[in-house]
Design a protein around this motif. Structure first.
Motif, PDB file in Angstrom:
ATOM      1  N   SER A 138      -2.524 -10.257  -8.530  1.00 54.08           N
ATOM      2  CA  SER A 138      -3.886 -10.674  -7.709  1.00 54.08           C
ATOM      3  C   SER A 138      -4.686  -9.528  -7.014  1.00 54.08           C
ATOM      4  O   SER A 138      -3.681  -8.558  -6.836  1.00 54.08           O
ATOM      5  CB  SER A 138      -3.190 -11.766  -6.781  1.00 54.08           C
ATOM      6  N   THR A 139      -5.718  -9.443  -6.860  1.00 57.97           N
ATOM      7  CA  THR A 139      -6.409  -8.223  -6.124  1.00 57.97           C
ATOM      8  C   THR A 139      -7.415  -8.669  -5.114  1.00 57.97           C
ATOM      9  O   THR A 139      -8.071  -9.657  -5.296  1.00 57.97           O
ATOM     10  CB  THR A 139      -7.334  -7.511  -7.282  1.00 57.97           C
ATOM     11  N   ASN A 140      -7.403  -7.962  -4.236  1.00 58.34           N
ATOM     12  CA  ASN A 140      -8.210  -8.154  -3.022  1.00 58.34           C
ATOM     13  C   ASN A 140      -9.345  -6.900  -2.813  1.00 58.34           C
ATOM     14  O   ASN A 140      -9.947  -6.887  -1.918  1.00 58.34           O
ATOM     15  CB  ASN A 140      -7.675  -8.389  -1.870  1.00 58.34           C
ATOM     16  N   ALA A 141      -9.359  -6.211  -3.824  1.00 58.64           N
ATOM     17  CA  ALA A 141     -10.265  -4.902  -3.863  1.00 58.64           C
ATOM     18  C   ALA A 141     -10.569  -4.690  -5.433  1.00 58.64           C
ATOM     19  O   ALA A 141      -9.783  -5.070  -6.098  1.00 58.64           O
ATOM     20  CB  ALA A 141      -9.797  -3.753  -2.947  1.00 58.64           C
ATOM     21  N   ALA A 142     -11.460  -3.729  -5.570  1.00 61.39           N
ATOM     22  CA  ALA A 142     -11.809  -3.257  -6.996  1.00 61.39           C
ATOM     23  C   ALA A 142     -10.885  -2.183  -7.325  1.00 61.39           C
ATOM     24  O   ALA A 142     -11.021  -1.093  -6.903  1.00 61.39           O
ATOM     25  CB  ALA A 142     -13.344  -3.274  -7.298  1.00 61.39           C
ATOM     26  N   LEU A 143     -10.060  -2.426  -7.947  1.00 59.28           N
ATOM     27  CA  LEU A 143      -8.774  -1.130  -8.483  1.00 59.28           C
ATOM     28  C   LEU A 143      -9.633   0.140  -9.205  1.00 59.28           C
ATOM     29  O   LEU A 143      -9.463   1.034  -9.052  1.00 59.28           O
ATOM     30  CB  LEU A 143      -7.756  -1.751  -9.237  1.00 59.28           C
ATOM     31  N   ASP A 144     -10.678  -0.545  -9.956  1.00 59.24           N
ATOM     32  CA  ASP A 144     -11.490   0.252 -10.925  1.00 59.24           C
ATOM     33  C   ASP A 144     -12.105   1.440  -9.861  1.00 59.24           C
ATOM     34  O   ASP A 144     -12.460   2.609 -10.178  1.00 59.24           O
ATOM     35  CB  ASP A 144     -12.575  -0.402 -11.549  1.00 59.24           C
ATOM     36  N   SER A 145     -12.301   1.170  -8.811  1.00 59.67           N
ATOM     37  CA  SER A 145     -13.112   1.972  -7.759  1.00 59.67           C
ATOM     38  C   SER A 145     -12.216   2.376  -6.934  1.00 59.67           C
ATOM     39  O   SER A 145     -12.739   3.466  -5.859  1.00 59.67           O
ATOM     40  CB  SER A 145     -14.065   1.328  -6.943  1.00 59.67           C
ATOM     41  N   PHE A 146     -10.927   2.354  -6.949  1.00 57.52           N
ATOM     42  CA  PHE A 146      -9.977   3.113  -6.084  1.00 57.52           C
ATOM     43  C   PHE A 146     -10.205   4.901  -6.691  1.00 57.52           C
ATOM     44  O   PHE A 146     -10.480   5.080  -7.501  1.00 57.52           O
ATOM     45  CB  PHE A 146      -8.407   3.019  -6.548  1.00 57.52           C
ATOM     46  N   MET A 147      -9.613   5.854  -5.681  1.00 57.31           N
ATOM     47  CA  MET A 147      -9.289   7.186  -5.936  1.00 57.31           C
ATOM     48  C   MET A 147      -8.202   7.215  -7.079  1.00 57.31           C
ATOM     49  O   MET A 147      -7.602   6.304  -7.059  1.00 57.31           O
ATOM     50  CB  MET A 147      -8.875   7.903  -4.748  1.00 57.31           C
ATOM     51  N   MET A 202     -14.681  -5.680   4.170  1.00 56.94           N
ATOM     52  CA  MET A 202     -14.705  -4.942   5.552  1.00 56.94           C
ATOM     53  C   MET A 202     -13.371  -5.425   6.229  1.00 56.94           C
ATOM     54  O   MET A 202     -12.998  -4.793   6.995  1.00 56.94           O
ATOM     55  CB  MET A 202     -16.130  -5.077   6.208  1.00 56.94           C
ATOM     56  N   ARG A 203     -13.326  -6.824   5.976  1.00 60.57           N
ATOM     57  CA  ARG A 203     -12.217  -7.303   6.838  1.00 60.57           C
ATOM     58  C   ARG A 203     -10.894  -6.981   6.520  1.00 60.57           C
ATOM     59  O   ARG A 203      -9.890  -6.771   7.213  1.00 60.57           O
ATOM     60  CB  ARG A 203     -12.231  -8.948   6.976  1.00 60.57           C
ATOM     61  N   PHE A 204     -10.590  -6.252   5.230  1.00 61.57           N
ATOM     62  CA  PHE A 204      -9.094  -5.822   4.881  1.00 61.57           C
ATOM     63  C   PHE A 204      -9.240  -4.434   5.352  1.00 61.57           C
ATOM     64  O   PHE A 204      -8.230  -3.579   5.737  1.00 61.57           O
ATOM     65  CB  PHE A 204      -8.809  -6.081   3.399  1.00 61.57           C
ATOM     66  N   GLY A 205     -10.223  -3.661   4.824  1.00 62.01           N
ATOM     67  CA  GLY A 205     -10.356  -2.082   5.043  1.00 62.01           C
ATOM     68  C   GLY A 205      -9.506  -1.488   3.978  1.00 62.01           C
ATOM     69  O   GLY A 205      -9.004  -2.340   3.050  1.00 62.01           O
ATOM     70  N   VAL A 206      -9.349  -0.290   4.119  1.00 62.69           N
ATOM     71  CA  VAL A 206      -8.647   0.398   3.110  1.00 62.69           C
ATOM     72  C   VAL A 206      -7.094   0.273   3.297  1.00 62.69           C
ATOM     73  O   VAL A 206      -6.393   0.084   2.172  1.00 62.69           O
ATOM     74  CB  VAL A 206      -8.658   2.008   3.480  1.00 62.69           C
ATOM     75  N   PHE A 207      -6.541   0.148   4.330  1.00 63.98           N
ATOM     76  CA  PHE A 207      -4.999  -0.312   4.454  1.00 63.98           C
ATOM     77  C   PHE A 207      -4.698  -1.730   3.776  1.00 63.98           C
ATOM     78  O   PHE A 207      -3.888  -1.858   2.932  1.00 63.98           O
ATOM     79  CB  PHE A 207      -4.695  -0.355   5.939  1.00 63.98           C
ATOM     80  N   GLY A 208      -5.606  -2.679   4.266  1.00 56.70           N
ATOM     81  CA  GLY A 208      -5.194  -3.894   3.488  1.00 56.70           C
ATOM     82  C   GLY A 208      -5.283  -4.072   2.235  1.00 56.70           C
ATOM     83  O   GLY A 208      -5.001  -5.152   1.444  1.00 56.70           O
ATOM     84  N   SER A 209      -6.389  -3.341   1.618  1.00 57.12           N
ATOM     85  CA  SER A 209      -6.515  -3.468   0.021  1.00 57.12           C
ATOM     86  C   SER A 209      -5.600  -2.623  -0.575  1.00 57.12           C
ATOM     87  O   SER A 209      -5.222  -3.016  -1.656  1.00 57.12           O
ATOM     88  CB  SER A 209      -7.991  -2.778   0.001  1.00 57.12           C
ATOM     89  N   THR A 210      -5.032  -1.493  -0.030  1.00 55.03           N
ATOM     90  CA  THR A 210      -4.419  -0.420  -0.830  1.00 55.03           C
ATOM     91  C   THR A 210      -2.793  -0.840  -0.790  1.00 55.03           C
ATOM     92  O   THR A 210      -2.231  -1.023  -1.885  1.00 55.03           O
ATOM     93  CB  THR A 210      -4.529   0.962  -0.208  1.00 55.03           C
ATOM     94  N   LEU A 211      -2.505  -1.444   0.332  1.00 55.75           N
ATOM     95  CA  LEU A 211      -1.145  -1.954   0.304  1.00 55.75           C
ATOM     96  C   LEU A 211      -0.891  -3.287  -0.633  1.00 55.75           C
ATOM     97  O   LEU A 211      -0.049  -3.235  -1.202  1.00 55.75           O
ATOM     98  CB  LEU A 211      -0.730  -2.537   1.682  1.00 55.75           C
ATOM     99  N   TRP A 212      -1.916  -4.080  -0.824  1.00 55.41           N
ATOM    100  CA  TRP A 212      -2.104  -5.279  -1.458  1.00 55.41           C
ATOM    101  C   TRP A 212      -2.066  -4.829  -2.838  1.00 55.41           C
ATOM    102  O   TRP A 212      -1.237  -5.170  -3.557  1.00 55.41           O
ATOM    103  CB  TRP A 212      -3.409  -5.981  -1.214  1.00 55.41           C
ATOM    104  N   ALA A 213      -2.506  -3.874  -3.305  1.00 54.70           N
ATOM    105  CA  ALA A 213      -2.565  -3.246  -4.563  1.00 54.70           C
ATOM    106  C   ALA A 213      -1.290  -2.749  -5.097  1.00 54.70           C
ATOM    107  O   ALA A 213      -0.775  -3.011  -6.278  1.00 54.70           O
ATOM    108  CB  ALA A 213      -3.656  -2.342  -4.844  1.00 54.70           C
TER     109      ALA A 213
END
Lengths: 568, 194
Positions: free
Chosen positions: A349-358, A328-339
């Motif tokens: 390094s990952t801060n979200a589950a890439l497998d669950s990305f669109m 929640m603290r990163f949200g979609v923007f903070g997770s997607t740019l990170w990826a």
């Protein structure tokens, strides 16, 4: 789906991020050029004595010049010794037991700057193993990569020379003047945000809601996370990596970790301009990188901004975007740019589950890896890889206009083109060959965690990540098996050291050449035309190589989802 | 060859000491001196007991508490040592079924809510330990908590507002509510735990 639908705060963050990066990279790149040219810097009084002790211990003469073969032997020897030591250290850690194939995989992973994680650190490794084993290799593998880049830059800068500098000195300087001081201050910043740094016991929690009990474990996390990001390593202290609140507790810690990942790779282009006195060529390379990074990051942001249509149909509010696997603290923007940033570089390094990305947002990290991680790239190895594509571009342009190809006044010959081809082909062969092997065998197929195309994507991603030394994953894959541990271990080793050897051979060949002054017929390698050509060559080579595989994975998944849920 | 071997062994040993022991120890020393709360996990004590960490989410299932996001953390939600994501892809039927189940539970418990369901309440986080929910997700649950505790809805709304963390510099990150801190404040407000 359009650029205009993205929220204003996203654009503001993108602008802020890149402005800070552009401002920070210049002084930093110039500083690096001074360090590796042997000039005095403000850290010299502090570091020189430590340097001298290290040289004395290793009986090293830091001024001894090495030809490319000696340089390569030193790189390989240092990496083999480091890898072997780590392998034995892990194999004989007191508790828990680690199988030989897993120990091999981890050692290969950390000595190659990949940081692929087949293991769950919480239950597999002791704090000592992480701190003394893995974190040390995080520094050293990054410094090795950087030393190779410096040798490469010397090859470009020198005229009719047999030598590329001294590996030991480059290695020691990379650690003492670059990685260690940066990591130290970055680690302290991370602590202020809430990243833990303790050797204390785990805390047993007595929660408000008696149904929930919890045991909270800690460790020396900040010191390890700092170097994991600055060295584009990416291996987490915890399984979920930078999604874990103890590794990445606030939006600000995430923002600055992204900057830390890009700082040295971006500054390297400035360092190149300074070392060869060709600032224009350094800028041209940066332009090419940004021309990849920003549009592709935007595509992936757009894909994630749309919520999953299948969930929307169930009555889920689409306002937050695709939140599965995101904090929640990163949200979609903070997770997607990170990826995007961690696959454009070799951080992984990952801060979200890439497998669950669109599907399309999952395609972008794969593409960045398939570009050979030359869009900023890993520390050292990324810029080296970009030079390879520059040579290829110069060569193709030379063929088109009927002139012998040259870069920075050096003619590119048959031997150079052979090395260039090897560097492009080795990771591609490992990725596609390995994927083919995995999907044809039962042991390989068993790794797929999600059904249908996504299972294939997971396997393709694992092989791509290992062969290009990235380290990120579509996390659903079950890769802690002898099959994957050994296959991915081999891909990491060959993808790293096969390519490094070819880089250094190329550097040696460049150093030996005589630089000829530019004439009216010289191809201008700083012009927008050349930048465009370079971008085109990178795109065409990687896309032609990987499109068939990508279309079976994320592309098919995208159409699948479109058909099921009416995706725009 | 031998020269390279000797240099490798010596440098590896020296660097292991410097980077594997001295560097983390130096960071530890300063961290523990200047930021000991953060360096030790931002633990929260209440009535002499550690009730959790401000950074690590906990599972709340009781009527009287705000609920966190679903957690895919191993065998049991919000288990620390097996923290993880679901890793289910968007088209996976297992994801759709799981979300459907969560929606059923949520709709049952919040009968007065008729609109769409906040996405974070039915999606699992990246860590399985996400301490936050969106302000919308907190507001969605406000009525249930107010009824269960017999507190006015305005009071609950005020608590949510007081515990909403904003974006850094107005743009970085998302607006969010820390579930554990909010629930702790609730207990204090209801006088359960003076």
């Amino acid at each position: 789906m359009s650029f205009l639908s993205l929220p204003f705060a996203w654009w503001a963050q993108l602008a802020l991020f890149f402005v800070i990066l552009l401002v920070a990279m210049r002084p930093f790149g110039l500083y690096m050029a001074r360090v590796f040219s042997g000039e005095r810097t403000f850290l010299t009084p502090l570091m020189q004595p430590i340097e001298n002790v290290l040289y004395k211990l290793g009986r090293i003469d830091p001024h001894e010049e090495m030809d490319w073969k000696t340089y390569t032997v030193s790189v390989l020897m240092f990496s083999i010794i480091g890898g072997l030591a780590l392998f034995l250290f892990l194999l004989y850690q007191p508790f828990p037991d680690i199988s030989a194939d897993l120990a091999l995989n981890i050692a290969a992973s950390f000595v190659t700057n990949t940081n692929w994680q087949s293991y769950a650190p919480e239950t597999t490794l002791t704090t000592t193993s992480q701190m003394i084993g893995l974190a040390v290799q995080n520094f050293l593998s990054a410094a090795v990569g950087f030393a190779v880049l410096i040798a490469f830059l010397r090859g470009l800068a020198r005229d009719s020379s047999k030598t590329l500098g001294n590996f030991w000195s480059d290695l020691v300087k990379g650690v003492l003047y670059l990685l260690l001081p940066l990591s130290f201050f970055f680690a302290l910043f991370l602590v202020t945000q809430g990243v833990v740094q303790t050797f204390g016991e785990a805390s047993v929690v007595s929660p408000l809601d008696p149904t929930a009990s919890q045991i909270i474990a800690t460790g020396p996390v900040a010191s390890q996370v700092a170097i994991k990001q600055l060295g584009t390593n990416g291996g987490g202290f915890f399984t979920v990596n930078a999604a874990h609140p103890f590794e990445n507790p606030t939006p600000l810690s995430s923002f600055f970790q992204m900057l830390a990942i890009l700082l040295i790779p971006a500054a390297s282009a400035v360092c190149f301009g300074a070392m060869t006195r060709r600032h224009g060529d350094g800028r041209a390379l940066l332009w090419a990188m940004f021309l990849f990074l920003i549009p592709l990051a935007l595509v992936s942001l757009m894909a994630e901004h749309q919520a999953n249509p299948l969930l929307k149909a169930l009555g889920v509010d689409p306002a937050l975007g695709n939140m599965e696997g995101k904090e929640m603290r990163f949200g979609v923007f903070g997770s997607t740019l990170w990826a995007s940033l961690t696959t454009a570089t070799s951080s992984g390094s990952t801060n979200a589950a890439l497998d669950s990305f669109m599907p399309l947002a999952g395609l972008i990290p794969l593409l960045f890896i398939h570009f050979g991680e030359v869009v900023f790239g890993g520390i050292g190895s990324g810029l080296c890889g970009l030079f390879v594509y520059v040579f290829l571009t110069v060569f193709m342009a030379g063929l088109m206009i009927g002139r012998s190809p040259e870069y920075l006044g050096k003619k590119i010959g048959i031997f150079d083109m052979k090395m260039v081809s090897l560097i492009v082909l080795i990771p591609a062969f490992l990725t596609l060959g390995g994927t083919a092997l995995a999907v044809m065998t039962q042991a390989g197929q068993n790794g797929a965690g999600n059904p249908a195309e996504q299972g294939f994507s997971e396997i393709l991603y694992a092989l791509s990540s290992a062969s290009h030394n990235n380290g990120s994953a579509f996390g659903g894959i079950k890769s802690n098996t002898p099959f994957y541990n050994i296959l991915l271990g081999l891909c990491m080793l060959l993808g790293r050291f096969g390519v490094i050897t070819a880089f250094l051979a190329l550097a040696g060949s460049m150093a030996a050449k005589k630089s000829t002054p530019a004439s009216a017929g010289t191809l201008d390698t700083t012009s927008p035309l050349f930048i465009g050509l370079l971008v085109g060559v990178i795109a065409i080579i990687s896309v032609l190589t990987f499109i068939p595989a990508l279309s079976l994975g994320p592309v098919a998944a995208h159409f699948h989802l479109m058909a099921a849920g009416g995706l725009g | 060859m031998f020269k390279a071997l000797r240099a490798s062994l010596a440098l590896l040993a020296a660097f292991t000491l410097l980077l594997g022991l001295l560097y983390p120890a130096a960071v530890w020393l300063i961290a523990q001196t200047a930021f000991s709360h953060e360096a030790n996990g931002s633990l929260i004590s209440y009535q002499g007991k550690i009730i959790g960490s401000a950074l690590i989410g906990q599972n709340f299932t009781g009527e009287r508490y705000f609920w966190p996001r679903p957690s895919a953390s191993g065998e049991k939600p919000y288990a620390f040592s097996t923290a993880g994501a679901s890793n289910l892809n968007p088209a996976n039927p297992a994801l759709i079924d799981r979300v459907r189940e969560h929606i059923a539970v949520l709709s049952n418990a919040h009968e007065t809510q008729s609109g769409t369901i906040p996405a974070d309440l039915v999606t699992a986080s990246g860590s399985g330990l996400d301490p936050h929910i969106s302000p919308a997700a907190a507001l969605y649950q406000a009525g249930r908590v107010a009824t269960a505790r017999n507190i006015s809805l305005e009071r609950i709304h005020a608590l949510i507002k007081a515990h909403t963390e904003n974006k850094t510099l107005g743009m970085i990150g998302e607006r969010r509510v820390n579930v554990l801190l909010l629930n702790l404040a609730l207990d204090r407000a209801s006088g359960d735990r003076p």
